[in-house]
Design an enzyme around this catalytic site. Structure first.
Site, short mmCIF file in Angstrom:
data_model
loop_
_atom_site.label_atom_id
_atom_site.label_comp_id
_atom_site.label_asym_id
_atom_site.label_seq_id
_atom_site.Cartn_x
_atom_site.Cartn_y
_atom_site.Cartn_z
N ASP A 99 0.67 -1.12 -0.04
CA ASP A 99 0.02 -0.06 0.02
C ASP A 99 0.82 1.34 -0.03
O ASP A 99 2.33 1.36 0.37
CB ASP A 99 -1.08 -0.10 1.37
CG ASP A 99 -1.76 -0.92 1.32
OD1 ASP A 99 -2.20 -1.78 0.19
OD2 ASP A 99 -2.23 -1.37 2.44
N ARG A 100 0.06 2.39 -0.36
CA ARG A 100 1.04 3.84 -0.39
C ARG A 100 1.73 4.03 0.78
O ARG A 100 2.82 4.26 0.84
CB ARG A 100 -0.06 4.87 -0.89
CG ARG A 100 0.80 6.04 -1.02
CD ARG A 100 -0.01 6.99 -2.19
NE ARG A 100 -1.25 7.39 -1.54
CZ ARG A 100 -1.42 8.43 -0.88
NH1 ARG A 100 -0.53 9.22 -0.56
NH2 ARG A 100 -2.66 8.75 -0.45
#
Ligand code: URA
Length: 230
Positions: A99-100
């Site tokens: 994920d970011r």
């Protein structure tokens, strides 16, 4: 792919002409003359016709220590992507996204067969993460993770995962799949919330501790081969 099909797609010649070119011995595969139109051409096979190179692509395998804030994607209009950290002319893809906001081990390669071995849930490759949470982590969480967490959206129960509590709000988690937001959703299911997530390893490939966030290096031959022999 068969040699005849490969030439048909990589030259302007028709099927009949391609057969003639092969039969005339004008094709070399990895340096050897090949007259068999059924000969198998792999993703990284070197092919020439009359010494003109049709494909000369080498496999590339990189490990990046992903910083927070970068998307695991090749292009995005809104956020920077991990590709902006990599100086490579090859068309790389990500073998197991993060994920970011997540950090740590991210593997990039142009070898699709190899990356499927490490990412497909059915391969059961262990992925180890260091997690911190908003609430204290209880022993029951370890039991729940071991039993599997039901994900209604996919209508599946996660494979048994291991939780090693390191302190009140931090733990090491090992999962054997890579479902969408898997660890965040597992903690959410037991009433907790992940505040940071850092990937330490995938199979026997461990994040190199000498890599600062944003730095990357090529995988060693042993690391590459470990994914074939798991
Ligand atoms: N699980 C998550 O929730 N996020 C990741 O980035 C990786 C695993």
């Amino acid at each position: 792919m068969k040699l005849s099909r490969f030439l048909y797609h990589h030259t302007p010649h028709g099927k009949h002409e391609v057969r003639g070119i092969i039969a005339a011995g004008r094709v070399r595969v990895d340096g050897e003359q090949v007259r068999d139109s059924q000969f198998h051409i792999g993703d990284f096979t070197h092919v020439t016709v009359d010494d003109v190179v049709l494909r000369n692509q080498s496999p590339v395998y990189l490990m990046l220590n992903k910083p927070a804030g970068y998307l695991s994607a090749t292009v995005d209009n809104e956020h920077p992507t991990v590709m902006e950290l990599i100086d490579s002319s090859e068309a790389l893809h990500i073998a197991g996204r993060l994920d970011r906001a997540s950090t740590g081990l991210l593997i990039l390669t142009n070898d699709g067969k190899w990356s499927r071995r490490i990412t497909e849930p059915k391969q059961g490759v262990a992925k180890v993460y260091q997690v911190t949470t908003a609430e204290p982590i209880t022993e029951e969480t370890a039991t729940h993770f071991q039993q599997g967490i039901y994900f209604a959206y996919e209508d599946l129960t996660t494979q048994p995962a291991e939780l090693k509590i390191l302190s009140s709000q931090s733990a090491q988690v090992t999962i054997y799949e890579g479902r969408y937001h898997q660890i965040k959703r597992m903690f959410h299911a037991v009433g907790n919330r992940v505040t940071s997530l850092h990937r330490l390893s995938m199979g026997s490939i461990e994040l190199d501790k000498s890599l600062e966030l944003g730095q990357y290096r090529a995988l060693t031959q042993d690391e590459i081969e470990s994914n074939w022999s798991e």
